[in-house]
Design a protein around this motif. Structure first.
Motif, PDB file in Angstrom:
ATOM      1  N   ASN A  31       3.450  -2.771  -9.438  1.00 44.12           N
ATOM      2  CA  ASN A  31       4.305  -3.945 -10.341  1.00 44.12           C
ATOM      3  C   ASN A  31       3.804  -5.162 -10.689  1.00 44.12           C
ATOM      4  N   PRO A  32       3.857  -5.440 -11.974  1.00 48.18           N
ATOM      5  CA  PRO A  32       3.103  -6.706 -12.330  1.00 48.18           C
ATOM      6  C   PRO A  32       3.410  -7.871 -11.638  1.00 48.18           C
ATOM      7  N   LEU A  33       4.713  -7.981 -11.320  1.00 45.18           N
ATOM      8  CA  LEU A  33       5.047  -9.303 -10.620  1.00 45.18           C
ATOM      9  C   LEU A  33       4.484  -9.454  -9.312  1.00 45.18           C
ATOM     10  N   TYR A  34       3.849  -8.430  -8.604  1.00 48.97           N
ATOM     11  CA  TYR A  34       3.307  -8.541  -7.315  1.00 48.97           C
ATOM     12  C   TYR A  34       1.702  -8.375  -7.379  1.00 48.97           C
ATOM     13  N   LYS A  35       1.257  -8.534  -8.504  1.00 47.58           N
ATOM     14  CA  LYS A  35      -0.271  -8.182  -8.620  1.00 47.58           C
ATOM     15  C   LYS A  35      -1.066  -9.235  -7.908  1.00 47.58           C
ATOM     16  N   ASP A  36      -0.463 -10.497  -7.681  1.00 47.05           N
ATOM     17  CA  ASP A  36      -1.482 -11.211  -6.837  1.00 47.05           C
ATOM     18  C   ASP A  36      -1.337 -11.071  -5.557  1.00 47.05           C
ATOM     19  N   ILE A  86       0.892  -1.310   0.014  1.00 43.23           N
ATOM     20  CA  ILE A  86      -0.032  -0.090   0.021  1.00 43.23           C
ATOM     21  C   ILE A  86       0.966   1.310   0.178  1.00 43.23           C
ATOM     22  N   GLY A  87       0.800   2.209  -1.020  1.00 38.95           N
ATOM     23  CA  GLY A  87       1.282   3.400  -1.142  1.00 38.95           C
ATOM     24  C   GLY A  87       2.848   3.244  -1.649  1.00 38.95           C
ATOM     25  N   SER A  88       3.382   1.970  -1.817  1.00 38.91           N
ATOM     26  CA  SER A  88       4.628   1.787  -2.552  1.00 38.91           C
ATOM     27  C   SER A  88       4.400   1.463  -3.844  1.00 38.91           C
ATOM     28  N   GLU A  89       5.616   1.959  -4.424  1.00 39.10           N
ATOM     29  CA  GLU A  89       5.598   1.688  -5.984  1.00 39.10           C
ATOM     30  C   GLU A  89       5.464   0.137  -6.391  1.00 39.10           C
ATOM     31  N   LYS A  90       5.615  -0.693  -5.451  1.00 37.90           N
ATOM     32  CA  LYS A  90       5.432  -2.172  -5.774  1.00 37.90           C
ATOM     33  C   LYS A  90       4.027  -2.462  -6.118  1.00 37.90           C
ATOM     34  N   GLU A  91       3.192  -1.610  -5.666  1.00 36.42           N
ATOM     35  CA  GLU A  91       1.650  -1.601  -5.685  1.00 36.42           C
ATOM     36  C   GLU A  91       1.276  -1.974  -7.312  1.00 36.42           C
TER      37      GLU A  91
END
Lengths: 260, 429
Positions: free
Chosen positions: B343-348, B336-341
């Motif tokens: 990122n398609p790698l972490y979409k699940d 939440i609130g980070s740029e990883k949100e």
């Protein structure tokens, strides 16, 4: 005790008047401590163990796996064990009068984190008996860094270690072994580690693999023999290790059985 | 989606996560029904306490965190007498959830509960605990179970077995109110029933609600900890001592476990300044508190979970020492609130789980899982920790898009260079 480590360190004989530092950088170096505790007790030394991290039963169960009975050794007076966690509880919740003899009684006072009672405890427990057999006394400290967490300053901890060294190594020709867990972000801890490094004769540094986590290689151990005379240089060897249930296997870099 | 049959939710959960062991239930059923010669070797010295089991590796008594997949990651569960430190995510959404799971598991197993908080009223935390999935533990007035029993008026044992795999799953009437299973699944869309809460014995420590009097301030001046920590410690010690968890006055009834949950320890609300300055005045109060708490835990039948706002603590050295003084350390990093949100790698997933430290209790080795890449996700009803991996590229839109791009660039190229046979052929199709 691990025979492999003994052979790496050059025979299992106990030398006298030596300071050994076990430095664990971002990994668990306790297996080295268990090795030394069991090998000193086997050699018949009088050991004073300041166990500030774990309970006595934890050390005892592992020592049993390595073939040494700590309860028996304690009963015979060959081992004096300070259980830091228990004495802290006793100090805070026990009777007031008992607290006056507690080695960790500095926890009670607000500013003066005086380690002198702890030093007195070490001296008292390693004092030679009037008669009977008396062999090389050994002081083992499980985690000097805990003293920093408990409120002592780096200077106080170093003073304490210096006094212990003078008492055990110089006066009684014994050995001092201490473990410290290190991380470069903790400056005070780093200072203590570096100073102890320079004071010791043998340094065992355990750290995680620089290439990352591996299931079959748990870390690498750097053994440094400090220069004894002015002309000499430090000698260091590096091994990788794998901790098993009752022993630790050491091998040269990249020669893990899982790879070959 | 509230009306979704819970049965399917449970099955979906079970298929993906490390299933909790139901040895307790199974063993009992087996011995009651058919006698078998096979008996599991059980060590005699460990007392049988509900919701616990001995570790396979070192014989330690373990209890569940309430999240079976987290138990799996930590080598089977939390050892009794140890401390689990959870480093909070940025908005402490998921760390609070984990704490609630831990406490709810205690309520279900009939353990005693101790909640300490400086921000949220412990009574509210207790009310907010997630409800256990009712397939495992139905109430007698459950409508679904009535429907089932009315459908099969004959002896249910006589009915044909369609899928033997599921025969253990929905034993509707036979289970008691609080089950002996190790680890449960919870439905976070519902809160625990008040009847169940009443059965649980709980204590609480709410810092803003308790006021300082003269006597206490005298006590605090004699000891280097901020008052709040010392009072908390004293309160925990009282509960442990009065409940007989330290073995000083032996428990007359059956032995029980005390579960201690402390929320946001070290935050400003506790009167601590480690979150507000890099060189705080009470540098050692938190570490001293943890050391004393660990001493208490080691000598008692209790387990503690603490959440600490690690990202707020300015002085990194304090956090390292706090980690060293705990047994198990787990860090949560939410997206939440980070740029990883994005990122398609972490979409699940909703965040990453870092296992910083797993204790080596009574043995040289520790039983950590063999992977360090773990992620958690919060489904509609379940919180689950999974191994982080790339999802398979099943959708054909992705590849087709890239093919079109290629074709487009090929067209450009061909128009520029004149004739390019391979490119043309591709376009003709």
């Amino acid at each position: 005790m691990f025979p492999e480590l003994n052979s790496l360190l050059g025979g299992g004989t106990v030398q006298q008047g030596k300071v050994t530092l076990v430095a664990a950088r971002r990994t668990d170096g306790n297996f080295l401590l268990h090795h030394f505790l069991s090998s000193y007790l086997r050699a018949g030394c009088n050991v004073c163990f300041l166990g500030l991290v774990q309970s006595f039963s934890h050390y005892n169960i592992i020592a049993q796996k390595l073939g040494v009975n700590l309860v028996l050794a304690r009963g015979e007076g060959r081992l004096v064990f300070l259980e830091g966690l228990r004495s802290c509880t006793d100090l805070l919740f026990g009777k007031k009068e008992d607290g006056d003899t507690n080695p960790l009684r500095f926890l009670r006072c607000r500013d003066g984190s005086d380690l002198r009672p702890l030093y007195d405890f070490v001296c008292a427990s390693l004092a030679p008996p009037s008669g009977g057999s008396w062999r090389c006394p050994v002081l083992i400290v499980d985690d000097v860094g805990v003293l920093l967490s408990l409120g002592a300053t780096a200077a106080q901890v170093l003073d304490f270690m210096q006094y212990c060294r003078a008492h055990v190594c110089c006066k009684h020709k014994g050995n001092v072994l201490c473990l410290i867990r290190g991380d470069s972000e903790d400056e005070e801890n780093e200072l203590v580690m570096k100073s102890l490094w320079h004071q010791s004769n043998l340094v065992l540094q355990a750290e995680g693999l620089p290439t990352g986590f591996c299931k079959d290689v748990h870390g690498q151990l750097t053994i440094t023999w400090r220069a004894a005379a002015a002309g000499e240089r430090d000698r260091a060897e590096l091994y990788q290790y794998k901790i098993q249930d009752k022993s630790v296997s050491f091998f040269a870099r990249g020669l893990s059985a899982a790879v070959l | 989606m509230e009306g979704l049959p819970q049965c399917t939710a449970l099955r979906a959960g079970c298929s993906k996560m490390a299933a909790p062991s139901n040895q307790g239930v199974n063993c009992r059923e087996m011995s009651a029904g058919t006698e078998t010669s096979f008996r599991r070797k059980v060590r005699g010295k460990l007392p049988a306490i509900r919701g616990t089991r001995p570790s396979v590796h070192n014989g330690q008594l373990l209890l569940s965190t309430g999240v079976p997949s987290l138990d799996h990651v930590l080598g089977g569960g939390l050892a009794v007498g140890t401390l689990l430190l959870i480093e909070e995510d940025t908005y402490s959404t998921y760390s609070n959830l984990l704490l609630k799971y831990f406490l709810a598991e205690g309520v279900v197993n009939g353990h005693e509960i101790y909640i300490a908080s400086a921000s949220e009223d412990p009574a509210n935390i207790l009310k907010d605990l997630p409800a256990p999935l009712t397939d495992e533990m139905p109430k007698p007035d459950d409508r679904k179970s009535e429907k089932q029993t009315s459908g099969f008026t004959e002896d249910p044992q006589e009915t044909m077995k369609i899928a033997w795999r599921y025969q253990n799953m929905a034993k509707v009437e036979s289970l008691p109110m609080s089950s002996t299973r190790f680890g449960h699944y919870y439905d976070i869309s519902k809160t625990i029933s008040p009847e169940m809460l009443q059965t649980a014995k709980s204590h609480s420590f709410y810092w803003p609600g308790t006021f300082l009097n003269q006597e206490d301030s005298l006590l605090c001046s004699s000891c280097e900890m901020t008052c709040d920590y010392y009072r908390l410690l004293e309160s925990i010690q009282r509960v442990i001592h009065e409940g007989g968890y330290d073995g000083s006055n032996p428990q007359k009834r059956q032995k029980n476990i005390l579960r201690i949950g402390i929320q946001s320890l070290g935050s400003v609300l506790w009167g601590d300044d480690i979150c507000s300055s890099e060189h705080p005045q009470n540098l050692h109060s938190l570490t001293r508190f943890l050391y004393a708490l660990r001493g208490l835990l080691r000598t008692s039948l209790s387990t503690c979970v603490i959440t600490v706002p690690a990202h707020l603590i300015q002085n990194k050295a304090i956090m390292l020492r706090v980690r060293n003084l705990s047994d198990t350390v787990v860090g949560l990093e939410s997206f939440i609130g980070s740029e990883k949100e994005t990122n398609p790698l972490y979409k699940d997933y909703h965040g990453l789980l870092h296992v910083h430290q797993v204790p080596r209790l009574n043995s040289l080795t520790c039983d950590a899982s063999d992977t360090k890449d773990l992620a958690f996700k919060l489904k509609r009803k379940l919180f689950a920790i999974e191994r982080l991996h790339l999802p398979p590229d099943l959708s054909d839109t992705v590849s087709r898009l890239s093919k079109q791009d290629l074709a487009g660039s090929a067209k450009l190229l061909s128009s520029g260079c004149g004739t390019a046979a391979a490119g043309e052929k591709h376009l003709d199709f």
